[in-house]
Write an enzyme that holds these catalytic residues in place. Structure first.
Site, PDB file in Angstrom:
ATOM      1  N   LEU A  29      -3.490   1.891  -0.030  1.00 52.28           N
ATOM      2  CA  LEU A  29      -4.651   1.592  -0.876  1.00 52.28           C
ATOM      3  C   LEU A  29      -5.910   2.255  -0.356  1.00 52.28           C
ATOM      4  O   LEU A  29      -6.830   2.562  -1.104  1.00 52.28           O
ATOM      5  CB  LEU A  29      -4.860   0.075  -0.962  1.00 52.28           C
ATOM      6  CG  LEU A  29      -3.681  -0.728  -1.529  1.00 52.28           C
ATOM      7  CD1 LEU A  29      -4.037  -2.191  -1.599  1.00 52.28           C
ATOM      8  CD2 LEU A  29      -3.248  -0.201  -2.884  1.00 52.28           C
ATOM      9  N   GLY A  33     -12.723   1.376   8.644  1.00 50.64           N
ATOM     10  CA  GLY A  33     -12.790   1.157  10.094  1.00 50.64           C
ATOM     11  C   GLY A  33     -11.452   1.520  10.730  1.00 50.64           C
ATOM     12  O   GLY A  33     -10.854   2.539  10.413  1.00 50.64           O
ATOM     13  N   ALA A  35      -8.769  -0.081  10.187  1.00 60.51           N
ATOM     14  CA  ALA A  35      -7.668  -0.626   9.381  1.00 60.51           C
ATOM     15  C   ALA A  35      -7.235   0.338   8.278  1.00 60.51           C
ATOM     16  O   ALA A  35      -8.038   1.086   7.735  1.00 60.51           O
ATOM     17  CB  ALA A  35      -8.118  -1.947   8.734  1.00 60.51           C
ATOM     18  N   LYS A  52      -3.681  -5.426   5.560  1.00 61.10           N
ATOM     19  CA  LYS A  52      -4.493  -4.570   6.439  1.00 61.10           C
ATOM     20  C   LYS A  52      -3.743  -4.412   7.753  1.00 61.10           C
ATOM     21  O   LYS A  52      -3.277  -5.404   8.325  1.00 61.10           O
ATOM     22  CB  LYS A  52      -5.874  -5.199   6.690  1.00 61.10           C
ATOM     23  CG  LYS A  52      -6.846  -4.988   5.551  1.00 61.10           C
ATOM     24  CD  LYS A  52      -8.170  -5.708   5.740  1.00 61.10           C
ATOM     25  CE  LYS A  52      -9.139  -5.012   6.641  1.00 61.10           C
ATOM     26  NZ  LYS A  52     -10.535  -5.593   6.528  1.00 61.10           N
ATOM     27  N   GLU A 101      -5.654 -11.798  -0.229  1.00 55.94           N
ATOM     28  CA  GLU A 101      -5.553 -11.785  -1.691  1.00 55.94           C
ATOM     29  C   GLU A 101      -5.785 -10.347  -2.182  1.00 55.94           C
ATOM     30  O   GLU A 101      -6.765  -9.702  -1.777  1.00 55.94           O
ATOM     31  CB  GLU A 101      -6.651 -12.711  -2.224  1.00 55.94           C
ATOM     32  CG  GLU A 101      -6.907 -12.673  -3.680  1.00 55.94           C
ATOM     33  CD  GLU A 101      -8.083 -13.573  -4.050  1.00 55.94           C
ATOM     34  OE1 GLU A 101      -8.834 -14.053  -3.168  1.00 55.94           O
ATOM     35  OE2 GLU A 101      -8.247 -13.809  -5.254  1.00 55.94           O
ATOM     36  N   ASP A 147     -22.380  -7.355   6.347  1.00 57.41           N
ATOM     37  CA  ASP A 147     -22.032  -5.980   5.900  1.00 57.41           C
ATOM     38  C   ASP A 147     -21.677  -5.957   4.421  1.00 57.41           C
ATOM     39  O   ASP A 147     -20.693  -5.334   4.009  1.00 57.41           O
ATOM     40  CB  ASP A 147     -20.877  -5.422   6.742  1.00 57.41           C
ATOM     41  CG  ASP A 147     -20.701  -3.917   6.530  1.00 57.41           C
ATOM     42  OD1 ASP A 147     -19.601  -3.395   6.781  1.00 57.41           O
ATOM     43  OD2 ASP A 147     -21.676  -3.282   6.069  1.00 57.41           O
ATOM     44  N   ASP A 165     -13.874  -8.320   3.645  1.00 59.35           N
ATOM     45  CA  ASP A 165     -14.121  -7.600   4.893  1.00 59.35           C
ATOM     46  C   ASP A 165     -15.184  -8.275   5.766  1.00 59.35           C
ATOM     47  O   ASP A 165     -16.348  -7.860   5.795  1.00 59.35           O
ATOM     48  CB  ASP A 165     -14.534  -6.160   4.602  1.00 59.35           C
ATOM     49  CG  ASP A 165     -14.412  -5.307   5.872  1.00 59.35           C
ATOM     50  OD1 ASP A 165     -14.442  -4.086   5.777  1.00 59.35           O
ATOM     51  OD2 ASP A 165     -14.274  -5.919   6.954  1.00 59.35           O
TER      52      ASP A 165
HETATM   53  C1  LIG Z   1      -4.235  -2.538  -6.173  1.00 56.92           C
HETATM   54  O1  LIG Z   1      -5.312  -2.942  -5.329  1.00 56.92           O
HETATM   55  C2  LIG Z   1      -6.108  -1.916  -4.840  1.00 56.92           C
HETATM   56  C3  LIG Z   1      -5.969  -0.598  -5.193  1.00 56.92           C
HETATM   57  C4  LIG Z   1      -6.817   0.346  -4.603  1.00 56.92           C
HETATM   58  C5  LIG Z   1      -6.630   1.746  -5.000  1.00 56.92           C
HETATM   59  O2  LIG Z   1      -6.081   2.046  -6.036  1.00 56.92           O
HETATM   60  N1  LIG Z   1      -7.055   2.655  -4.104  1.00 56.92           N
HETATM   61  C6  LIG Z   1      -6.895   4.084  -4.432  1.00 56.92           C
HETATM   62  C7  LIG Z   1      -8.139   4.800  -3.936  1.00 56.92           C
HETATM   63  C8  LIG Z   1      -7.954   6.298  -4.187  1.00 56.92           C
HETATM   64  N2  LIG Z   1      -6.751   6.806  -3.499  1.00 56.92           N
HETATM   65  C9  LIG Z   1      -6.618   8.260  -3.760  1.00 56.92           C
HETATM   66  C10 LIG Z   1      -5.538   6.108  -3.965  1.00 56.92           C
HETATM   67  C11 LIG Z   1      -5.639   4.607  -3.748  1.00 56.92           C
HETATM   68  C12 LIG Z   1      -7.816  -0.049  -3.692  1.00 56.92           C
HETATM   69  C13 LIG Z   1      -7.958  -1.387  -3.346  1.00 56.92           C
HETATM   70  C14 LIG Z   1      -7.081  -2.316  -3.921  1.00 56.92           C
HETATM   71  N3  LIG Z   1      -7.116  -3.668  -3.670  1.00 56.92           N
HETATM   72  C15 LIG Z   1      -7.558  -4.330  -2.572  1.00 56.92           C
HETATM   73  C16 LIG Z   1      -7.962  -3.703  -1.390  1.00 56.92           C
HETATM   74  C17 LIG Z   1      -8.432  -4.541  -0.391  1.00 56.92           C
HETATM   75  C18 LIG Z   1      -8.446  -5.915  -0.567  1.00 56.92           C
HETATM   76  C19 LIG Z   1      -8.004  -6.492  -1.747  1.00 56.92           C
HETATM   77  N4  LIG Z   1      -7.561  -5.675  -2.715  1.00 56.92           N
HETATM   78  C20 LIG Z   1      -8.993  -6.458   0.598  1.00 56.92           C
HETATM   79  C21 LIG Z   1      -9.212  -7.909   0.837  1.00 56.92           C
HETATM   80  N5  LIG Z   1      -9.290  -5.485   1.451  1.00 56.92           N
HETATM   81  N6  LIG Z   1      -8.957  -4.321   0.847  1.00 56.92           N
HETATM   82  C22 LIG Z   1      -9.188  -3.094   1.474  1.00 56.92           C
HETATM   83  C23 LIG Z   1      -8.961  -2.956   2.842  1.00 56.92           C
HETATM   84  C24 LIG Z   1      -9.179  -1.708   3.421  1.00 56.92           C
HETATM   85 CL1  LIG Z   1      -8.852  -1.499   5.101  1.00 56.92          CL
HETATM   86  C25 LIG Z   1      -9.630  -0.621   2.706  1.00 56.92           C
HETATM   87  C26 LIG Z   1      -9.872  -0.796   1.361  1.00 56.92           C
HETATM   88  C27 LIG Z   1     -10.345   0.294   0.540  1.00 56.92           C
HETATM   89  C28 LIG Z   1      -9.438   1.070  -0.188  1.00 56.92           C
HETATM   90  C29 LIG Z   1      -9.882   2.126  -0.980  1.00 56.92           C
HETATM   91  C30 LIG Z   1     -11.234   2.407  -1.045  1.00 56.92           C
HETATM   92  C31 LIG Z   1     -12.125   1.593  -0.338  1.00 56.92           C
HETATM   93  C32 LIG Z   1     -11.672   0.527   0.442  1.00 56.92           C
HETATM   94  C33 LIG Z   1     -12.600  -0.355   1.175  1.00 56.92           C
HETATM   95  N7  LIG Z   1     -13.210  -1.254   0.476  1.00 56.92           N
HETATM   96  O3  LIG Z   1     -12.697  -0.274   2.396  1.00 56.92           O
HETATM   97  C34 LIG Z   1      -9.672  -2.023   0.739  1.00 56.92           C
END
Ligand SMILES: COc1cc(C(=O)NC2CCN(C)CC2)ccc1Nc1cc2c(cn1)c(C)nn2-c1cc(Cl)cc(-c2ccccc2C(N)=O)c1
Length: 298
Positions: A29, A33, A35, A52, A101, A147, A165
């Site tokens: 996904l 950091g 993770a 994660k 979740e 954050d 996060d």
């Molecule tokens: C189906 O659910 C999801 C799909 C996608 C998705 O389709 N990502 C695409 C991005 C483009 N690439 C090319 C392909 C994959 C992203 C997040 C999802 N859901 C989700 C993530 C979650 C949580 C709950 N739900 C929790 C709680 N934490 N995170 C989490 C944890 C870490 Cl370590 C990274 C990130 C993260 C992933 C991608 C960008 C940004 C971040 C970010 N917010 O840091 C997110």
């Protein structure tokens, strides 16, 4: 040139032996950091969660391990509609795993990148849920998130917003306590952190002001090409609200959240009573189509 530290390959099946649950590691996904995040599927129930994964080989210093354990210890105590649900944590010889979740509509960052400026009813819908989540963290749990940013505020498949996060979160143990240290660099960092005058719950209100401005205007309030200049503008609270695109109530709430002096900054409780969130059209639930196309409210 710093060499990427080699880490062991992440297994395709991981087991939480304490709870007797085995997960299949599915789609990658993203990362944040130390993770990396994957879809984990419970091999027995089929439930899909966000997994994660942190390589222990990256947690070389004691304080990094402590920070990870503090994040888990804080997050497992939380239960609120607008805070990502912690599910479990476990480890094997090479990795620490946290299951959470899953929010299938990703984060506000992807929404922002896809849509640019949002309509006021959409910003009202999202800011109200951010306010509810912060009110719970601050007033019920005495926790500062520290954050809040578009990338770690998630949207689930029911279009419900979830604060996630808690890697920089901390608990306030007495009413007048002011934190003096923060290891990590928040994205929407408040002026009192920059001048190291002690900080508390108000830093989350500052970040929320930056988030609301970014969602409504389409770009952050203090962004410049140099971090030094950005920090200088934050300390001088130098930003402009385009009055032609931002209404008076929205402008007043942003200004209240971006007060330089934390003592005069609006609190989460007061934010939820603000006319921008209480007057004006508040959609019960946004259509999924609004993640990609500007909605028309009749
Ligand atoms: C189906 O659910 C999801 C799909 C996608 C998705 O389709 N990502 C695409 C991005 C483009 N690439 C090319 C392909 C994959 C992203 C997040 C999802 N859901 C989700 C993530 C979650 C949580 C709950 N739900 C929790 C709680 N934490 N995170 C989490 C944890 C870490 Cl370590 C990274 C990130 C993260 C992933 C991608 C960008 C940004 C971040 C970010 N917010 O840091 C997110």
């Amino acid at each position: 040139m710093s060499r990427r530290r080699e880490t062991a390959p992440i297994p395709t099946t991981v087991s939480d032996t304490l709870n007797g649950v085995t997960y299949k590691r599915l789609r990658y996904l993203g990362k944040g950091g130390f993770a990396r995040c994957y879809e984990f599927q419970n091999a027995t129930t089929g439930e899909v969660v966000a997994g994660k994964v942190v390589s222990k080989s990256l947690l070389t210093k004691p304080h990094q391990k402590e920070k990870m354990m503090q994040e888990i210890a804080l997050h497992k105590t939380l239960q609120h509609r607008n805070v990502v649900m912690f599910k479990s944590s476990f480890q094997d010889p090479h990795f620490v795993y946290i299951t959470l979740e899953i929010c299938k509509k990703q984060s506000l960052m992807e929404l922002h990148k896809r849509r640019g400026p949002l309509t006021e009813p959409e910003v009202r819908y999202y800011m109200k849920q951010i306010g509810e989540g912060m009110d719970y963290l601050h007033n019920t749990m005495k926790i500062i998130h520290r954050d809040l940013k578009l990338g770690n505020i998630f949207i689930n498949s029911d279009m419900v917003l979830k604060l996630g996060d808690l890697g920089l979160a901390t608990r306030i143990n007495s009413p007048d306590e002011r934190k003096r240290t923060l290891c990590g660099t928040p994205n929407y960092i408040a002026p009192e952190i920059l001048v190291k005058s002690g900080h508390s719950f108000e830093v989350d209100m500052w970040s929320s002001g930056c988030i609301m401005y970014t969602l409504l205007v389409g770009k952050p309030p203090f962004e410049t090409s140099s971090l030094k200049e950005t920090y200088s503008r934050i300390k001088r609270t130098e930003y402009v609200i385009p009055e032609d695109t931002v209404g008076p109530a929205a402008s007043n709430l942003i200004t209240s959240m971006l007060m330089n002096n934390p003592k005069t900054r609006i609190t989460a409780t007061k934010m939820l009573q603000h006319e921008f969130l209480t007057e004006g059209y508040l959609p019960k639930r946004l259509p999924t189509s609004s993640l990609t196309v500007r909605p028309h409210f009749t």
